[in-house]
Structure formats: structure tokens, C-alpha cells
Design an enzyme around this catalytic site. Structure first.
Site, PDB file in Angstrom:
ATOM      1  N   THR A   1       0.730  -1.216   0.045  1.00  0.00           N
ATOM      2  CA  THR A   1      -0.036   0.260   0.001  1.00  0.00           C
ATOM      3  C   THR A   1       0.947   1.307   0.030  1.00  0.00           C
ATOM      4  OG1 THR A   1      -1.687  -1.138   1.197  1.00  0.00           O
ATOM      5  CG2 THR A   1      -1.852   1.405   1.371  1.00  0.00           C
TER       6      THR A   1
ATOM      7  N   SER B   1       1.571  -7.623  -0.992  1.00  0.00           N
ATOM      8  CA  SER B   1       1.804  -8.421  -0.362  1.00  0.00           C
ATOM      9  C   SER B   1       1.039  -9.583  -0.271  1.00  0.00           C
ATOM     10  CB  SER B   1       2.254  -8.120   2.053  1.00  0.00           C
ATOM     11  OG  SER B   1       1.102  -7.989   2.339  1.00  0.00           O
TER      12      SER B   1
END
Length: 361
Positions: free
Chosen positions: A43, A84
């Protein structure tokens, strides 16, 4: 701001490491320590697109918005650019290799920007194999790079301050987020969207960062490590089996049939199951498939206390109890242990190691 970012982009060459004599003057400190920034996406590097958020910003762009500690120098390398949640075992080995390469060189510390979804697992994995005194610090963000009020720049500035601090030495791998710094062991994501995304239930933070100053909340202590060979060792399949009211052994047996070389129970309470699960665990252990018992409860250790399908029966069936590791970090521990000649001995030795002994930086 747009002009500044365009200037940064014009100077940045993908894959290049910016160091002494190479980094733009706006990024450089004045001497040591030297910190290696490894950008992997997440992010913190994400921008909004028509399809959804996507990791696009480079490590150089992240650094251009953050603050370098006085007297420090930062070099940048881009290792990956994805969420991730999309990482696989091959990516884990690449990250271990990269971290070791940085620490084999001049770096006094390493900062890794990563997605928050699996940060607790990757930080713990690196902690298991990082035996040196120099800090490796994970950080990321809950709001994307192009958000009007991103949290990434402050988190990255804190992580760089931690990696530059003597107080971070001899603590293994750390996770720095929202002003708090946690040991890799025990840290977990506790909120899906809040800026205070991480905590270490039952343990708390080890360091704190306030206005760039790092302070220690606990004494430094070296965590135990395992001798993982990132060059040749394959990470085996280990499944997590969640328990719930009425759970049967189908998931556990299916994992073994699908090739799992180890299993982790996300058990009830202090490490309990039910009679059917106990029998399946007995069969798994007899067949050479280790079973690690962790708890689905956020804090506290697992202890073999109860019979009638409880922890005492799991222990008698051959299961190993995973202390206060959550199931996801327990899975990482068992995965690495399975790459070693005697997995059960390595697993037990790690779990029984003394992690309270103070060390000198």
C-alpha cells in the site's frame, strides 16, 4: 510537488543503488550510518487505478516524500512492486537473499517497505534467519501513496530513524508502524484499515519513535535463529488448519493428502481440539508429519492442560506446542524447521531458547 516528483523521476534509474557520490543531494545525509532501503511494493507504494489500487511507486519516490535522519545516508533498491497478498515462496527466498546481500556489504541497517497483509509473516521469517546485530526494519502504510494524507512518509521516516539507531541493534528484525516498533516475534496486524495497524498482544512494543527520536521500552535481547540455506533450501508446504465448533479432521487429512509436510493447528483456547482431531494428529505424527499447536486467541501461550480432546491429549499424540506464536508465525517457524536435518529437534530447541538475556549493542 508535481515538479519535484518529476525531477526525482528523471534522476532515478530502475535497479540502480543510490549511494555515496550517486544519490541526489536532497536525499543524502552527511556520513554514516548507511541504510539500505529495499522497496517491495504494498500500500505504501500504491496508486489508484481504474481497476483498483496497484503498487507502482518506486523506492526513490517513497524516499523523496520522507525524511532521512540527520547524519544518515540511504541507498535504494527496488526488489518487487506488488501487494504482499500476492507473494509466494519464491518471493520469500528472494527477499532473504536480498537482505543478506545488503548486510554483507556496507549497510549499517536495512529498511524494507512491504504490504501490511503479510508483513508479520515476512518479518518473522527474516528474524528466524538473521543472526547479526544490525537492524532490519519493516514498515509500510495503510493509506496509499496518492492519498491526500498518506501515512507512508512518516512510517518510512520512523523506520529509517530506527535502522540508524544503536538502540535497534541486537534485537533481530523489527516492525515499525505508527510510532511504535515491535519485535518480529509476536507482532500481528490488528486492524484492517486504521493507521495503528499493528500490535504485539501480550508483549507490547520494544521501541518508540517520537519526532524522529528513538527510545527503548525493553532491553535488547537476541532472538534465536535457524540455519536456513536460502541458496538451496526449498520452502516446504505447511498448512494451517483452523478449529471451530464441530470441526472434523477432514481439513487436516486433506492437507496431508495434498502434500503438506507439516501442519499447524489454530486451536481453541490454550491449545485444545476435540477427540477426532487428536486421532488425526496421532496419525500425522506417526506418519512423519509434524503438527504444531498454536491458538486462535490473540494473546497468551498454548499449554497442554486438558484431556477429552484437549491439549494434554494433543501432546500425548505427538504434537508440539508453539508457545505464544500465532498460527501464521507458527507456520513460518515450522516451514523453516522442515528444511533442516532434524526438524522436530530444531523446532523444540527454538521454542525453548532463552530470549530474555540482555545483550550489549
Amino acid at each position: 510537488m508535481v515538479g519535484l516528483l518529476s525531477w526525482v523521476a528523471s534522476l532515478y534509474v530502475p535497479g540502480r543503488q543510490y549511494g555515496r557520490g550517486q544519490a541526489p543531494e536532497a536525499w543524502k545525509g552527511h556520513g554514516m550510518p548507511l541504510i539500505q532501503l529495499v522497496a517491495t511494493g504494498g500500500t505504501i507504494a500504491s496508486r489508484s487505478t481504474a481497476a483498483g489500487r496497484q503498487a507502482q511507486a518506486t523506492g526513490a519516490e517513497l524516499l523523496s516524500r520522507s525524511t532521512i535522519p540527520e547524519g544518515a545516508e540511504v541507498r535504494v533498491v527496488d526488489l518487487a512492486a506488488k501487494g504482499s497478498f500476492a507473494w509466494q515462496h519464491s518471493d520469500l527466498r528472494t527477499l532473504i537473499r536480498s537482505a543478506r546481500e545488503q548486510l554483507a556489504g556496507e549497510a549499517d541497517g536495512v529498511v524494507i517497505t512491504h504490504g501490511t497483509d503479510t508483513m508479520e509473516e515476512l518479518a518473522f521469517l527474516l528474524d528466524l534467519v538473521h543472526a547479526g546485530p544490525r537492524p532490519v526494519v519493516f514498515t509500510g502504510a495503510q493509506r496509499p501513496f496518492d492519498h491526500p494524507a498518506p501515512d507512508g512518509p512518516a512510517n518510512l521516516a520512523d523506520a529509517l530513524a530506527v535502522a540508524s539507531s544503536p538502540l535497534a541493534r541486537n534485537r533481530g528484525v523489527l516492525l515499525s508502524f505508527d510510532g511504535y516498533v515491535y519485535l518480529a516475534r509476536g507482532v500481528t496486524k490488528v486492524d484492517t484499515l486504521s493507521a495503528h495497524a499493528f500490535d504485539a498482544p501480550g508483549r507490547g512494543p520494544a521501541l518508540r519513535v517520537a519526532d524522529g527520536a528513538v527510545s527503548a521500552l525493553t532491553p535488547a535481547a537476541r532472538p534465536p535463529t535457524l540455519p536456513f540455506d536460502h541458496g538451496t533450501a526449498e520452502l516446504p508446504k505447511v498448512d494451517v488448519v483452523p478449529l471451530y465448533v464441530g470441526a472434523d479432521a477432514a481439513g487436516l487429512r486433506a492437507g496431508i493428502e495434498a502434500g503438506a509436510r507439516g501442519l499447524v493447528l489454530a486451536a481453541f483456547g490454550a491449545g485444545n481440539a476435540n477427540p477426532g482431531i487428536v486421532e488425526a494428529v496421532r496419525d500425522a505424527a506417526a506418519g512423519g508429519v509434524p503438527v504444531l499447536v498454536c491458538s486462535r486467541v490473540p494473546a497468551g501461550p498454548v499449554v497442554p492442560l486438558y484431556t477429552g480432546g484437549g491439549g494434554a491429549d494433543l501432546l500425548a499424540a505427538g504434537a508440539v506446542f508453539g508457545a505464544d506464536l500465532n498460527p501464521w508465525q507458527g507456520r513460518i517457524l515450522l516451514t523453516v524447521a522442515l528444511t533442516l536435518p532434524d526438524p522436530l529437534a530444531a523446532l523444540r530447541a527454538w521454542l525453548e531458547a532463552d530470549t530474555t538475556k540482555d545483550v550489549r549493542a
